[in-house]
Design a protein around this motif. Structure first.
Motif, PDB file in Angstrom:
ATOM      1  N   SER A  54       0.937  -1.466   0.170  1.00  0.00           N
ATOM      2  CA  SER A  54       0.129  -0.079  -0.008  1.00  0.00           C
ATOM      3  C   SER A  54       0.872   1.135  -0.044  1.00  0.00           C
ATOM      4  O   SER A  54       2.096   1.461   0.318  1.00  0.00           O
ATOM      5  CB  SER A  54      -0.802   0.034   1.109  1.00  0.00           C
ATOM      6  N   CYS A  55       0.534   2.401  -0.494  1.00  0.00           N
ATOM      7  CA  CYS A  55       0.879   3.538  -0.445  1.00  0.00           C
ATOM      8  C   CYS A  55       0.933   3.990   0.988  1.00  0.00           C
ATOM      9  O   CYS A  55       0.104   4.113   1.544  1.00  0.00           O
ATOM     10  CB  CYS A  55       0.027   4.519  -1.194  1.00  0.00           C
ATOM     11  N   SER A 112      -3.816   0.374  -2.752  1.00  0.00           N
ATOM     12  CA  SER A 112      -3.024  -0.204  -3.575  1.00  0.00           C
ATOM     13  C   SER A 112      -2.284   0.476  -4.458  1.00  0.00           C
ATOM     14  O   SER A 112      -2.829   1.208  -5.158  1.00  0.00           O
ATOM     15  CB  SER A 112      -4.001  -1.390  -3.988  1.00  0.00           C
ATOM     16  N   ILE A 113      -0.929  -0.251  -4.650  1.00  0.00           N
ATOM     17  CA  ILE A 113      -0.063   0.458  -5.632  1.00  0.00           C
ATOM     18  C   ILE A 113      -0.224  -0.237  -6.779  1.00  0.00           C
ATOM     19  O   ILE A 113      -0.335  -1.529  -6.900  1.00  0.00           O
ATOM     20  CB  ILE A 113       1.262   0.888  -5.177  1.00  0.00           C
ATOM     21  N   SER A 114       0.371   0.088  -7.907  1.00  0.00           N
ATOM     22  CA  SER A 114       0.513  -0.426  -9.172  1.00  0.00           C
ATOM     23  C   SER A 114       2.207  -0.699  -9.582  1.00  0.00           C
ATOM     24  O   SER A 114       2.749   0.302  -9.597  1.00  0.00           O
ATOM     25  CB  SER A 114       0.048   0.325 -10.374  1.00  0.00           C
ATOM     26  N   LYS A 115       2.476  -1.900  -9.620  1.00  0.00           N
ATOM     27  CA  LYS A 115       3.815  -2.156  -9.900  1.00  0.00           C
ATOM     28  C   LYS A 115       4.024  -2.283 -11.333  1.00  0.00           C
ATOM     29  O   LYS A 115       3.418  -3.030 -12.071  1.00  0.00           O
ATOM     30  CB  LYS A 115       4.179  -3.469  -9.128  1.00  0.00           C
ATOM     31  N   ALA A 153       3.616   2.909  -8.523  1.00  0.00           N
ATOM     32  CA  ALA A 153       2.527   4.052  -8.959  1.00  0.00           C
ATOM     33  C   ALA A 153       1.409   4.049  -7.954  1.00  0.00           C
ATOM     34  O   ALA A 153       0.962   2.965  -7.657  1.00  0.00           O
ATOM     35  CB  ALA A 153       2.314   4.054 -10.313  1.00  0.00           C
ATOM     36  N   CYS A 154       1.001   5.207  -7.417  1.00  0.00           N
ATOM     37  CA  CYS A 154      -0.285   5.275  -6.718  1.00  0.00           C
ATOM     38  C   CYS A 154      -1.015   6.224  -7.352  1.00  0.00           C
ATOM     39  O   CYS A 154      -0.850   7.462  -7.742  1.00  0.00           O
ATOM     40  CB  CYS A 154       0.071   5.921  -5.343  1.00  0.00           C
ATOM     41  N   THR A 203       6.122   2.273  -0.102  1.00  0.00           N
ATOM     42  CA  THR A 203       4.978   1.490   0.036  1.00  0.00           C
ATOM     43  C   THR A 203       5.355   0.778   1.425  1.00  0.00           C
ATOM     44  O   THR A 203       6.440   0.643   1.936  1.00  0.00           O
ATOM     45  CB  THR A 203       4.842   0.339  -0.882  1.00  0.00           C
ATOM     46  N   THR A 204       4.387  -0.108   1.942  1.00  0.00           N
ATOM     47  CA  THR A 204       4.473  -0.781   3.213  1.00  0.00           C
ATOM     48  C   THR A 204       3.197  -1.822   3.162  1.00  0.00           C
ATOM     49  O   THR A 204       2.284  -1.492   2.504  1.00  0.00           O
ATOM     50  CB  THR A 204       4.042   0.291   4.499  1.00  0.00           C
ATOM     51  N   PRO A 205       3.520  -2.911   3.534  1.00  0.00           N
ATOM     52  CA  PRO A 205       2.667  -4.059   3.706  1.00  0.00           C
ATOM     53  C   PRO A 205       1.478  -3.771   4.464  1.00  0.00           C
ATOM     54  O   PRO A 205       1.551  -3.118   5.277  1.00  0.00           O
ATOM     55  CB  PRO A 205       3.265  -5.180   4.076  1.00  0.00           C
TER      56      PRO A 205
END
Length: 518
Positions: free
Chosen positions: A300-301, A307-310, A316-317, A327-329
């Motif tokens: 997550s951002c 949720s971020i896009s890899k 990317a957020c 990011t962080t889980p």
């Protein structure tokens, strides 16, 4: 410290042109724009004198540049020729202008020993009365969110950060830190978050959101972290006895659920009009299935938790419109629950998910790094199915109904008496074992009595026939150490008893001599 030319805050009067005040900086607020078209600029500083009295110090427009970067937190200054004006919320305020001189004082004031608070218990806060009447509070910081930006109704951009504090009665409340407090004090609290710091906040106001109490700082608010006040020491002692993250959040969630209204899944789905929108409710339900057992977390951002896009090395957020975010889980647990024949899909994030799984997300990731099937937390996801929980939900527009099933995020959970249920099962099992053992023991005693009678008869008969005798009673021992031994002895006793009976009933018959003819 005060001399003949030094005055104190309590002696100030409106429109007075005082001599010199010795004041210590408690807070330096950010410069803000106000007035028509935001044409007016203002900077505010909260200061305290040696008697513990607090006052707001204002600097306007071009004078801000003159005093820029001069004031430093916890430093004491000699301020000469400020203008005194009467204004809310601190009544008397000082205004610095081009005629004011400011110099660092030779003697510094230790503010920790002189700040006076009038702490109000969380349970006594009234969101109507204390919406305009500011109060002082004290609590343990159990959660610190990231700083966010928001816009006012007039379009001004402001910083805000939400923290959650808890008292010794497990009551929790969200406090919104605004502007410089979101940045300065908020950053300090974030660094100490894992240590559960205890904060004292002066001059906050209250409001109600979704039926729950919330607090927010004002331009006159101050914060102290881990001070030496009596209430802080009391909370520190309580925290020492409950210094476990799971325990702390479990207590806070249980209290929130206790103070919410109870309802049923049927009413939430079919009779929603009878419930109050924008309020918290809880319901009881049994967990039928964990829908996403193999992927209960996501990257997550750190700003918005989205949720971020890899894409390769790019994180990317979309919500923040940023292609390079940290990011962080974060937990995202999807539960399929049921109450009778009615079902719902429940999503758990953060602390609620942590309480269900049994550990923070980073600990879960470590436990599943090699083989998730060997992780006790992974196994526990399935073991908790058929368990009954209470779920606290906000009844708002995000609580949707699809195909007659409720879809909602639960902010708090409570497992219903897991220990008591286990105790009942164990007690029932032990009672059954005792009953069976008593029955076996009684059967052995009865059979032993019959066996002894039979053995006595057989012994007499065999002695008469000079046969091998059977051992007497003292030589026969029956052990009851375990059920298996009893069972073997029981079979042996029955066999011996049958043989004894068969032996006693056997009679010696002399063969008849055949007659011979003469």
């Amino acid at each position: 410290m005060a001399s003949n030319s030094t005055i104190t805050i309590r002696t100030l009067r409106d429109n007075q042109q005082p001599g010199t005040l010795h004041l210590t900086v408690l807070r330096v607020a950010d410069e803000i724009a106000c007035g028509t078209n935001f044409s007016k600029r203002i900077k505010k500083i909260i200061m305290i004198d040696e008697e513990g009295a607090r006052i707001g110090v204002l600097i306007f427009n071009d004078d801000i540049q003159h005093f820029n970067d001069l004031f430093i937190r916890n430093k004491t200054y000699a301020i000469s020729n400020p203008h005194v004006q009467n204004n809310n919320p601190l009544q008397i305020e000082l205004v610095l202008n081009k005629y004011t001189t400011v110099n660092e004082a030779s003697e510094q004031i230790n503010v920790d020993n002189i700040i006076v608070y009038e702490f109000l218990k969380l349970q006594l806060i009234d969101p109507i009365i204390h919406n305009t009447e500011a109060i002082d509070i004290c609590g343990i910081v159990i959660k610190v969110r990231e700083k966010k930006t928001t816009r006012t109704a007039r379009g001004a951009t402001k910083y805000v950060r939400e923290i959650t504090i808890m008292d010794s009665e497990s009551r929790s409340v969200v406090v919104s830190l605004w502007e410089d407090m979101a940045t300065n004090d908020g950053n300090d609290l974030q660094l100490l978050a894992n240590e559960y710091p205890i904060i004292s906040i002066g001059h906050v106001t209250a409001k109600k959101y979704l039926g729950e109490l919330q607090l927010q700082t004002t331009m006159a608010s101050i914060i102290q972290i881990n001070s030496g006040h009596e209430e802080v020491e009391h909370l520190r002692s309580w925290l020492h006895q409950n210094n476990d993250p799971l325990k702390i959040h479990e207590l806070a969630m249980r209290r929130r659920i206790k103070e919410a209204k109870e309802t049923t899944l049927h009413d939430l789905i079919h009779n929603r009009a009878s419930l109050c929108e924008d309020n918290y409710y809880f319901f009881e339900a049994i967990v039928d299935k964990v829908e996403n057992k193999s992927y209960i977390w996501y990257d997550s951002c750190i700003i918005c938790n989205s949720s971020i896009s890899k894409n390769g090395d790019i994180m990317a957020c979309r919500k923040c419109n940023n292609d390079h975010v940290e990011t962080t889980p974060r937990y995202r647990l999807l539960l399929n629950v049921m109450q009778g024949n009615v079902r719902a899909f429940i999503t758990l994030f953060e602390e609620a998910a942590m309480l269900y799984v049994g550990c923070p997300v980073n600990e879960y990731l470590i436990s599943t790094e090699q083989d998730e099937t060997k992780s006790k937390y992974y196994k526990g996801l399935s073991l908790q199915t058929t368990t009954k929980f209470r779920f606290l939900i906000p009844l708002n527009k995000k609580a949707t109904i699809i195909n007659a099933q409720l879809n909602v995020v639960a902010e708090a959970i409570e497992k219903l008496n897991p220990r008591k249920e286990m105790d009942i099962k164990n007690e029932t099992k032990v009672a059954k074992i005792k009953k069976v053992r008593k029955k076996i023991s009684k059967s052995i005693e009865d059979n032993d009595e019959n066996l002894m009678t039979t053995l006595d008869k057989k012994t007499t008969t065999m002695k008469l026939r000079k046969k091998k005798t059977i051992p007497n009673d003292e030589e026969i021992s029956i052990s009851s150490e375990n059920d298996e031994t009893i069972h073997k002895l029981f079979k042996k006793a029955r066999k011996t008893s049958k043989e004894a009976k068969a032996g006693s009933s056997t009679r010696a018959v002399k063969p008849k001599k055949e007659k011979t003819c003469c």
